[in-house]
Write an enzyme that holds these catalytic residues in place. Sequence first.
Site, PDB file in Angstrom:
ATOM      1  NE  ARG A  96      -3.991   0.530   1.911  1.00 27.61           N
ATOM      2  CZ  ARG A  96      -5.049   0.600   2.489  1.00 27.61           C
ATOM      3  NH1 ARG A  96      -5.419   1.169   3.647  1.00 27.61           N
ATOM      4  NH2 ARG A  96      -6.075   0.117   2.033  1.00 27.61           N
ATOM      5  CD  GLN A 124     -12.992  -2.226  -0.681  1.00 24.84           C
ATOM      6  OE1 GLN A 124     -12.240  -2.171   0.292  1.00 24.84           O
ATOM      7  NE2 GLN A 124     -14.317  -2.774  -0.482  1.00 24.84           N
ATOM      8  CB  CYS A 151     -13.986   0.926   0.160  1.00 22.87           C
ATOM      9  SG  CYS A 151     -13.308   2.625   0.381  1.00 22.87           S
ATOM     10  NE  ARG A 154      -9.907  -5.487   0.276  1.00 22.95           N
ATOM     11  CZ  ARG A 154      -9.332  -4.576   0.789  1.00 22.95           C
ATOM     12  NH1 ARG A 154      -9.909  -3.457   1.533  1.00 22.95           N
ATOM     13  NH2 ARG A 154      -8.058  -4.635   0.762  1.00 22.95           N
ATOM     14  CG  HIS A 178      -8.417   0.029  -2.844  1.00 24.80           C
ATOM     15  ND1 HIS A 178      -7.703  -0.999  -2.556  1.00 24.80           N
ATOM     16  CD2 HIS A 178      -9.043   0.450  -1.640  1.00 24.80           C
ATOM     17  CE1 HIS A 178      -7.740  -1.132  -1.473  1.00 24.80           C
ATOM     18  NE2 HIS A 178      -8.648  -0.523  -0.652  1.00 24.80           N
ATOM     19  CG  ASP A 183     -13.348   6.350  -0.946  1.00 28.60           C
ATOM     20  OD1 ASP A 183     -13.494   6.030   0.227  1.00 28.60           O
ATOM     21  OD2 ASP A 183     -12.323   6.171  -1.652  1.00 28.60           O
TER      22      ASP A 183
HETATM   23  N1  NVA Z   1      -9.889   6.658  -1.377  1.00 30.48           N
HETATM   24  C1  NVA Z   1      -9.509   5.931   0.149  1.00 30.48           C
HETATM   25  C2  NVA Z   1      -9.784   4.675   0.325  1.00 30.48           C
HETATM   26  C3  NVA Z   1      -9.486   4.212   1.629  1.00 30.48           C
HETATM   27  C4  NVA Z   1      -9.584   2.664   1.897  1.00 30.48           C
HETATM   28  C5  NVA Z   1      -8.143   6.523   0.235  1.00 30.48           C
HETATM   29  O1  NVA Z   1      -7.552   6.655  -0.579  1.00 30.48           O
HETATM   30  O2  NVA Z   1      -7.838   6.989   1.240  1.00 30.48           O
HETATM   31  N1   CP Z   2     -11.038  -0.317   2.599  1.00 32.50           N
HETATM   32  C1   CP Z   2      -9.944  -0.373   3.058  1.00 32.50           C
HETATM   33  O1   CP Z   2      -9.182  -0.420   1.938  1.00 32.50           O
HETATM   34  O2   CP Z   2      -9.706  -0.108   4.189  1.00 32.50           O
HETATM   35  P1   CP Z   2      -8.439   0.012   5.271  1.00 32.50           P
HETATM   36  O3   CP Z   2      -7.911   1.521   4.683  1.00 32.50           O
HETATM   37  O4   CP Z   2      -8.952  -0.218   6.380  1.00 32.50           O
HETATM   38  O5   CP Z   2      -7.541  -1.110   4.614  1.00 32.50           O
END
Ligand code: NVA
Ligand code: CP
Length: 310
Positions: free
Chosen positions: A107, A137, A263, A291, A134, A223
């Site tokens: 990540r 997800q 998500c 997930r 992502h 989101d």
């Molecule tokens: N769009 C959000 C998703 C978090 C799971 C982010 O990138 O922070």
């Molecule tokens: N939806 C998701 O990826 O959650 P986290 O940021 O908690 O991993």
Amino acid sequence: MERMQFKHFLQFYDFDREEYEYIFERARWIKQEFKQYRQYWPLADRTLAMIFDKNSTRTRLSFEAGMHQLGGAAIYLSTRDTQLGRGEPVEDAARVISRMVDIIMIRTHEHDIIKRFAENSRVPVINGLTDEYHPCQIMSDIFTFTEYRGDISGKIVAWIGDANNMCNTWLQAAEIFDFKVHVSTPPGYDICPEQIGVMDATHYEVFANPRKAVINADLVTTDVWTSMGFEEETEQRKNDFAEFCVNTEMMALAKKDALFMHCLPAHRGEEVSAEVLEGPQSVVWDEAENRLHTQKALMEYLLLGKLTDK
Ligand code: NVA
Ligand code: CP
């Protein structure tokens, strides 16, 4: 020694529909076995390294628990306390880490980082979220939709809010699964389909008014207004996105049996009202749980290939 062919999962486009169907079939079986407390350890001697450059609850837990449940081991690495946080080149880290483990999840921020990592890795690399995508997800989201409503092909998915990593991945998925995304983002936060390789404009339609985007939708999804890494824009975004809250009135414009997905984590009263998030159309908790099951199937596929072919 000749190296075995292997695949990465860096964006939704990396697999075709047939591969997703296979992964979903495996995820259904793996989920059912898990619910029956039946042990399934196909990855008994395998190790997953998870590299986090951003916070996480669901992604860390689902990968870590998932790898343990498949009989393997998972190691959490954060850029805060590894040499990656002190400037060690991504290429060097990839070469070293991939000599010690069997599969890697990352990540991070720009997609280019994970691309460079994967180019230098000896083992499969999975995108656990980048600024642009992502894919894990959306894999879970489509699996969840299918559990509730069957095939997503031909359906309408309304995306309300930011043109972020989730939105981009929905746009890629629409081509692969042959559904349509109705996108509504505030002025100045427009989607850039060509930047994410989406050339076929038949699988999405842009609406200035979010209420128009949800009409006839089978699934309404949103989101956070401010994704990780963009925190300094939070206040500005609260103003710019004020009309983009998915609330009961907005849901009422979608199909009667439309599902709601997010998500998570969610901000009640911002991108979604508490009533919708907790309401009867919301499937966010199943979406989160899936997930686990879909990523177990993903790791099995990346490490063992198609079991039915064996
Ligand atoms: N769009 C959000 C998703 C978090 C799971 C982010 O990138 O922070
Ligand atoms: N939806 C998701 O990826 O959650 P986290 O940021 O908690 O991993």
